[in-house]
Design a protein around this motif. Sequence first.
Motif, PDB file in Angstrom:
ATOM      1  N   VAL A 100       4.014 -44.437  47.809  1.00 27.37           N
ATOM      2  CA  VAL A 100       3.041 -43.819  46.903  1.00 27.37           C
ATOM      3  C   VAL A 100       2.373 -42.681  47.646  1.00 27.37           C
ATOM      4  O   VAL A 100       1.813 -42.875  48.727  1.00 27.37           O
ATOM      5  N   VAL A 124       5.956 -43.341  43.666  1.00 30.17           N
ATOM      6  CA  VAL A 124       4.887 -42.721  42.880  1.00 30.17           C
ATOM      7  C   VAL A 124       4.550 -41.402  43.551  1.00 30.17           C
ATOM      8  O   VAL A 124       4.150 -41.371  44.718  1.00 30.17           O
ATOM      9  N   THR A 201      10.732 -43.873  39.376  1.00 30.83           N
ATOM     10  CA  THR A 201       9.718 -42.912  39.797  1.00 30.83           C
ATOM     11  C   THR A 201       8.627 -42.769  38.742  1.00 30.83           C
ATOM     12  O   THR A 201       8.921 -42.594  37.556  1.00 30.83           O
ATOM     13  N   LEU A 202       7.372 -42.830  39.200  1.00 28.32           N
ATOM     14  CA  LEU A 202       6.223 -42.535  38.361  1.00 28.32           C
ATOM     15  C   LEU A 202       5.660 -41.186  38.782  1.00 28.32           C
ATOM     16  O   LEU A 202       5.292 -40.984  39.942  1.00 28.32           O
ATOM     17  N   VAL A 265      -0.837 -46.961  39.160  1.00 28.16           N
ATOM     18  CA  VAL A 265       0.129 -47.281  40.219  1.00 28.16           C
ATOM     19  C   VAL A 265       0.550 -48.751  40.134  1.00 28.16           C
ATOM     20  O   VAL A 265       1.732 -49.071  40.158  1.00 28.16           O
TER      21      VAL A 265
END
Length: 271
Positions: A100, A124, A201-202, A265
């Motif tokens: 992240v 992320v 994937t964010l 998240v």
Amino acid sequence: MAATDRSPGPGEYAEVNGINLYFERHGAGRPLILLHGGLMSGETFGPVLPALAEHHQVIAVDLQGHGRTADIDRSLDVRLMADDIGALIDHLRLDRPDVVGYSLGGGVALHTAAKYPSKVGRLVTAAANIRPDAVYPEIREQQKQVNAAAAEFMKSTPMYELYARVAPRPGDFPRLLDKIGEAMARDFDFTEDVRGLRVPTLVVAADADMAPPSHYVEIFALLGGGLRDGGWTGEGRPEGGHALAILPGLTHYDLGDSPLFATAVLAFLDR
């Protein structure tokens, strides 16, 4: 007190790629590597660390030249720092941790997943543009002023206070500004790196970020998102489990320590 003894912190160091990389571990559970923004450090995630650490072992890293990680004779490049994170994953013998990152760290996280897909679980990438021309023109003009000459003017800022308090060599601050300025002045296009991502994937951004929301929608589209109706059961969502979050009421500068960021998240990583 010797210069290398300043605020040693509660964390650990890992020798990887010729850099003495500082990191801290918080909580327990599935590992999550957390990467900060430019002129910040892992501890700037303080407001959201407790929420993240309730569910994960958070490994908050101080990137090259930031926080308690001293600089080395190398340009400040997200691709090189991604190599550091790939080596750290091996050093700690982590099994596909989630990665992240926010702002500068978002770029490092993206390239870690792009270069080392077998080492990463989920990604992320927050508030990280993939082309410099996506950033608003007035911000690009401000970025041109980031260099060693600005060091004296920044001594009253929280960013300098943090650096002076924890950096092994506080006198390196002008050098860090020069390197960040040079990094922001480079041309780049990470379109193909995004298109080639092979991990869920964010993409995250604030609704008043450094680039318009449309840029992050564009990134999501490169992953197959936002191109069709998702369907009653999600059958129309992008293959690969990718997602997009535009967080309301936030800017580039308060996104990373917002409870909304932690919520988005965790929702993505734990679903």
